[in-house]
Design a protein around this motif. Structure first.
Motif, mmCIF file in Angstrom:
data_model
loop_
_atom_site.group_PDB
_atom_site.id
_atom_site.type_symbol
_atom_site.label_atom_id
_atom_site.label_comp_id
_atom_site.label_asym_id
_atom_site.label_seq_id
_atom_site.Cartn_x
_atom_site.Cartn_y
_atom_site.Cartn_z
ATOM 1 N N PRO A 1 37.674 37.436 31.025
ATOM 2 C CA PRO A 1 36.473 37.601 31.852
ATOM 3 C C PRO A 1 36.672 37.002 33.235
ATOM 4 C CG PRO A 1 36.166 35.825 30.277
ATOM 5 C CD PRO A 1 37.491 36.457 29.951
ATOM 6 N N GLU A 2 35.926 37.520 34.211
ATOM 7 C CA GLU A 2 36.017 36.937 35.544
ATOM 8 C C GLU A 2 35.452 35.517 35.501
ATOM 9 O OE1 GLU A 2 33.826 39.212 38.327
ATOM 10 O OE2 GLU A 2 31.906 38.992 37.291
ATOM 11 N N ALA A 3 36.078 34.646 36.271
ATOM 12 C CA ALA A 3 35.665 33.244 36.265
ATOM 13 C C ALA A 3 36.068 32.601 37.585
ATOM 14 C CB ALA A 3 36.304 32.504 35.092
ATOM 15 N N TYR A 4 35.382 31.535 37.938
ATOM 16 C CA TYR A 4 35.721 30.777 39.140
ATOM 17 C C TYR A 4 35.871 29.310 38.778
ATOM 18 C CZ TYR A 4 35.519 28.706 43.772
ATOM 19 O OH TYR A 4 35.812 27.979 44.911
ATOM 20 N N LEU A 5 36.997 28.723 39.218
ATOM 21 C CA LEU A 5 37.273 27.310 38.956
ATOM 22 C C LEU A 5 37.128 26.540 40.266
ATOM 23 C CD1 LEU A 5 40.489 27.810 36.766
ATOM 24 C CD2 LEU A 5 38.104 27.739 36.024
ATOM 25 N N PRO A 6 35.991 25.878 40.477
ATOM 26 C CA PRO A 6 35.755 25.199 41.758
ATOM 27 C C PRO A 6 36.775 24.113 42.061
ATOM 28 C CG PRO A 6 33.731 25.334 40.444
ATOM 29 C CD PRO A 6 34.851 25.736 39.551
ATOM 30 N N ALA A 7 37.272 23.420 41.066
ATOM 31 C CA ALA A 7 38.180 22.286 41.296
ATOM 32 C C ALA A 7 39.441 22.721 42.029
ATOM 33 C CB ALA A 7 38.540 21.626 39.970
ATOM 34 N N THR A 8 39.924 23.938 41.748
ATOM 35 C CA THR A 8 41.151 24.437 42.385
ATOM 36 C C THR A 8 40.873 25.623 43.292
ATOM 37 O OG1 THR A 8 41.577 25.826 40.443
ATOM 38 C CG2 THR A 8 42.615 23.650 40.496
ATOM 39 N N ASP A 9 39.592 25.949 43.507
ATOM 40 C CA ASP A 9 39.191 27.109 44.311
ATOM 41 C C ASP A 9 39.933 28.367 43.846
ATOM 42 O OD1 ASP A 9 37.838 28.536 46.248
ATOM 43 O OD2 ASP A 9 39.370 28.186 47.785
ATOM 44 N N THR A 10 39.903 28.587 42.536
ATOM 45 C CA THR A 10 40.616 29.728 41.957
ATOM 46 C C THR A 10 39.619 30.718 41.369
ATOM 47 O OG1 THR A 10 42.474 28.298 41.364
ATOM 48 C CG2 THR A 10 42.354 30.446 40.274
ATOM 49 N N PHE A 11 39.721 31.975 41.819
ATOM 50 C CA PHE A 11 38.910 33.038 41.226
ATOM 51 C C PHE A 11 39.803 33.891 40.340
ATOM 52 C CE2 PHE A 11 37.273 37.450 41.355
ATOM 53 C CZ PHE A 11 36.090 37.235 40.654
ATOM 54 N N ILE A 12 39.396 34.061 39.103
ATOM 55 C CA ILE A 12 40.167 34.868 38.140
ATOM 56 C C ILE A 12 39.471 36.206 37.989
ATOM 57 C CG2 ILE A 12 41.054 35.003 35.787
ATOM 58 C CD1 ILE A 12 40.848 31.934 35.677
ATOM 59 N N GLU A 13 40.155 37.259 38.400
ATOM 60 C CA GLU A 13 39.586 38.602 38.290
ATOM 61 C C GLU A 13 39.464 39.004 36.817
ATOM 62 O OE1 GLU A 13 38.318 40.805 40.186
ATOM 63 O OE2 GLU A 13 38.916 40.362 42.247
ATOM 64 N N LYS A 14 38.485 39.812 36.562
ATOM 65 C CA LYS A 14 38.322 40.360 35.215
ATOM 66 C C LYS A 14 39.520 41.244 34.883
ATOM 67 C CE LYS A 14 35.022 43.245 32.642
ATOM 68 N NZ LYS A 14 33.716 43.940 32.744
ATOM 69 N N ASP A 15 40.088 41.039 33.728
ATOM 70 C CA ASP A 15 41.243 41.819 33.282
ATOM 71 C C ASP A 15 41.051 42.153 31.813
ATOM 72 O OD1 ASP A 15 43.676 43.097 33.253
ATOM 73 O OD2 ASP A 15 44.841 41.265 32.928
ATOM 74 N N LEU A 16 41.285 43.389 31.466
ATOM 75 C CA LEU A 16 41.021 43.778 30.076
ATOM 76 C C LEU A 16 41.859 44.977 29.685
ATOM 77 C CD1 LEU A 16 39.072 46.536 30.337
ATOM 78 C CD2 LEU A 16 37.418 44.826 31.033
ATOM 79 N N SER A 17 41.966 45.140 28.391
ATOM 80 C CA SER A 17 42.610 46.320 27.807
ATOM 81 C C SER A 17 41.691 46.835 26.721
ATOM 82 C CB SER A 17 43.982 45.944 27.214
ATOM 83 O OG SER A 17 44.519 47.041 26.501
ATOM 84 N N ILE A 18 41.176 48.056 26.927
ATOM 85 C CA ILE A 18 40.197 48.626 26.000
ATOM 86 C C ILE A 18 40.895 49.511 24.978
ATOM 87 C CG2 ILE A 18 38.274 50.255 25.815
ATOM 88 C CD1 ILE A 18 37.172 49.162 28.393
ATOM 89 N N ASN A 19 40.533 49.325 23.723
ATOM 90 C CA ASN A 19 41.048 50.176 22.651
ATOM 91 C C ASN A 19 40.163 51.422 22.567
ATOM 92 O OD1 ASN A 19 41.279 51.280 19.868
ATOM 93 N ND2 ASN A 19 42.725 49.594 19.627
ATOM 94 N N ASP A 20 40.711 52.566 22.944
ATOM 95 C CA ASP A 20 39.917 53.793 23.026
ATOM 96 C C ASP A 20 39.332 54.204 21.682
ATOM 97 O OD1 ASP A 20 40.381 53.998 25.727
ATOM 98 O OD2 ASP A 20 42.184 55.228 25.490
ATOM 99 N N GLU A 21 40.089 53.981 20.609
ATOM 100 C CA GLU A 21 39.593 54.394 19.291
ATOM 101 C C GLU A 21 38.366 53.586 18.884
ATOM 102 O OE1 GLU A 21 40.642 56.984 17.539
ATOM 103 O OE2 GLU A 21 41.980 57.398 19.215
ATOM 104 N N ILE A 22 38.417 52.277 19.132
ATOM 105 C CA ILE A 22 37.276 51.432 18.766
ATOM 106 C C ILE A 22 36.078 51.735 19.661
ATOM 107 C CG2 ILE A 22 36.452 49.048 18.659
ATOM 108 C CD1 ILE A 22 39.157 48.206 17.690
#
Length: 682
Positions: A96-117
């Motif tokens: 999930p996307e998240a932001y870490l203020p201590a290191t000023d790091t933004f983590i972009e949302k990244d995912l892999s969707i299972n099409d069958e499910i």
């Protein structure tokens, strides 16, 4: 349509009494009921009988995907003529996307969707909205996360029949609103192709996979509807009516989108003003850029990445109100079965807190509007309000279930097979791996399987690597393994492709493995949630389906949890033995309850084969030795060359810190040196 239970078995032991008590309690209006059933006593079959007699739409809630897959297969076998659906998280990988203020790091949302499910999730919602009452949904706690508005999902569906007068252009617009894409190439799921007065539609999902429909117009009248072969266009079947449901759960009408966009602009202005008033111009610029970009996509396409963060606007909800979820798709009088409730309910308890902590950072630093916090899982009190008539199912029910059931618990301790609980044996940790290898050797010789539970994932992986080196056929399984690969690993264990399965808490509840003759619990005295009385009892239950099942707890002292688990096991064993003597029953090996999880694997084909090794190394007859020493050599061999080679291999292994391999080469070198001396003395 009523539920129709299909099974070659009849309720036996104390199953008939348990079924009668539960059905009677539910019909008398009891909202909370507890079934305390030991492992292997047929709790799933009891639940199936309760479903058939109560005859209401049913949600079976499980705490993990592996167990949900097994339950899905079992209920599919019990109710082949009814709708049995599967609803779990469709992410094979999710960051999930998240932001870490201590290191000023933004983590972009990244995912892999299972099409069958994803298709199975959509099929679940479509089935519930179709008006059918004979529906069983097997789900993980994913069903409590934010989902689309069922009213919008239903309103966006495209329903028509032969003879309807429909504007041709309006028909195509409706398909686009349902998030179907027009194409001139080969049809893929959720696409359609126009050829004159004919529209070919490839459904996003379906009971037998995505089907291709051909809708033929004569002027503005629907003249015919066919199911066709998507490759050749050949007609397979003629139908009179068709409903095309949206290709995604998060859909809404044009009117709602227009109203939502206006409200988002208003809230964006307020948030920008707030940041500027605080002197935080960077956050103000950040939120402006991100939200305006999303709004442009929503206006043009009706969708954007992360649209669930705007679900409050699209649903028309007030600030702070709960999101829609799968429970909203069920009728008010549905039946809820919570499997392994002692684990599932704590999961429900903990979902909201973790999600809220992450969202607050995103809002505080200008990555999301405050409305993103309303895209969340249900709070536990909200879940309680939405619970239908509930049956808690567990071998070790927790205090919550007992309190809600007001102490009235239906016990199911007798197994139809006559098997009694496995004995629990405590052994010291000194030389525990050597001792464990001896026990594995005994079981492998009679073709039994072994489960080993560790405290950490790292320990499971390292133990698996060690077993690989000494020739023990094994695999490990934990939460980092993809959903469908976990299912494949369990199928391979049953098929005899390896002998030892190593894991953490994923090896506890509900795994139907009658081939397992030994369960080993490492670090049994490490008191905690993985080694409390309920966990130990559940882990030990994995050996309860085997006629000669045994459980070994490796520990240096006996904790209270171990003591209570052993006392309770002895109580149950006494009752089970007494029942067998009274009814002249001989314990017999439990059989597998059906195709189980292979129901899900059938649609995967080559994907699973690519994800899972096609074979496992065969076990050696003497894998207990640290080295496989060569005893004889062909006359004429250059022993000096072989000794030098063994020494070189030993030194290389030692440098790479593979001391087991180094010991093996060292013993080989010594044996060769001894043989050379014998040759010289002849």
């Amino acid at each position: 349509m009523d539920f129709k239970l299909v099974s070659e078995y009849k309720p036996t032991g104390d199953q008939p009494e348990a079924i009668a008590q539960l059905v009677d309690s539910i019909r008398r209006g009891s909202k909370h009921n507890t079934l305390l059933g030991v492992t292997g006593s047929g709790k799933t079959f009891t639940a199936a009988n309760v479903i058939a007699q109560i005859n209401k739409p049913t949600l079976v809630l499980s705490h993990n995907k592996t167990l949900a897959a097994q339950l899905y297969g079992e209920f599919k076998n019990f109710f082949p003529e009814n709708a049995v659906e599967y609803f779990v998280s469709y992410y094979d990988y999710y960051q999930p996307e998240a932001y870490l203020p201590a290191t000023d790091t933004f983590i972009e949302k990244d995912l892999s969707i299972n099409d069958e499910i994803e298709k199975m999730r959509l099929q679940t919602c479509a089935t519930l909205l179709s008006g059918r009452r004979d529906v069983i949904v097997v789900s993980s706690v994913s069903c409590l996360y934010g989902s689309g508005n069922p009213e919008d999902f239903h309103a966006t569906a495209v329903s028509f029949k032969v003879g309807d007068i429909v504007s041709y252009k309006q028909f195509l617009y409706k398909l686009v609103e349902a998030l179907y894409t027009r194409t001139e190439r080969d049809l893929l799921p959720a696409t359609f192709r126009v050829n004159g007065d004919t529209v070919d539609i490839m459904a996003a999902f379906g009971e037998f996979g995505s089907q291709c429909y051909r809708v033929m117009f004569y002027d503005n009248e629907i003249e015919a509807i066919w199911i066709v072969d998507p490759a050749t266009g050949a007609r397979i079947q003629t139908i009179d009516t068709l409903t095309i449901y949206p290709a995604r759960l998060f859909v809404t009408t044009k009117e709602r989108i227009n109203a939502a966009v206006q409200q988002i602009y208003l809230d964006l202005g307020k948030q920008i003003e707030f940041f500027e008033r605080e002197g935080r111009t960077m956050e103000a610029q950040r939120i402006k850029q991100r939200v305006e970009y999303d709004l442009e996509m929503i206006k043009e396409l009706g969708y954007c990445p992360g649209i669930e963060n705007y679900s409050r606007y699209l649903d028309g909800r007030a600030a702070g109100t709960r999101p829609f979820c799968l429970l909203d798709y069920f009728p008010k009088d549905y039946l809820l079965l919570i499997d392994e409730s002692h684990v599932t309910l704590p999961q429900v308890h903990g979902m909201f807190g973790g999600d809220r902590a992450r969202k607050e950072n995103l809002v505080e630093y200008g990555f999301r509007l405050p409305a993103a916090k309303d895209n969340r899982p249900l709070r536990f009190e909200e879940f309680e309000q939405m619970m239908g008539t509930t049956v808690y199912i567990s071998a070790t029910p927790a205090d919550y279930e007992l309190m809600k059931s007001e102490g009235v618990v239906v016990e199911q301790l007798i197994r139809p097979t006559g098997l009694v609980d496995p004995p629990l044996e405590v052994r010291v940790t000194e030389n525990q791996i050597d001792d464990l290898l001896e026990e594995i050797d005994k079981r492998v010789r009679v073709e039994d399987k072994v489960l080993i539970t560790t405290i950490t994932k790292r320990m499971a992986e390292e133990l698996s690597k060690y077993f690989d080196r000494i020739g023990v056929r094994n695999r490990y399984i934990h939460s980092d393994i993809d959903t469908l690969e976990r299912i494949q690993i369990l199928e391979d264990l049953r098929a005899g492709m390896f002998d030892v399965l190593i894991g953490v808490n994923l090896l506890r509840e509900g795994l139907d493995l009658p081939e397992v003759g030994l369960v080993a619990i490492l670090d049994a005295d490490k008191e905690g949630f993985l080694r409390n009385v309920r966990s130990i009892t559940q882990i030990a239950g994995r050996a309860a389906r085997h006629a000669n099942g045994n459980v070994i707890l490796y520990a240096d002292h006996c904790t209270d949890s171990m003591r209570y688990a052993i006392v309770e096991s002895n109580r149950r064993r006494e009752k089970q033995v007494r029942y067998n003597l009274e009814h002249e029953m001989l314990p017999r090996q439990a059989q597998r309850s059906g195709t189980g999880q292979s129901t899900l694997l059938a649609s995967q084909g080559e994907k699973i084969q690519e994800a899972t090794p096609a074979f496992y190394l065969p076990a050696e007859d003497h894998y207990m030795q640290a080295a496989d020493v060569q005893g004889t050599y062909v006359a004429g061999e250059n022993l000096d060359t072989l000794i030098a080679k063994a020494k070189e291999d030993m030194e290389r292994a030692a440098k790479s810190l593979d001391f087991l391999a180094a010991a093996k080469y060292r013993d080989r070198m010594y044996e060769l040196q001894k043989l050379r001396e014998e040759n010289r003395n002849r």
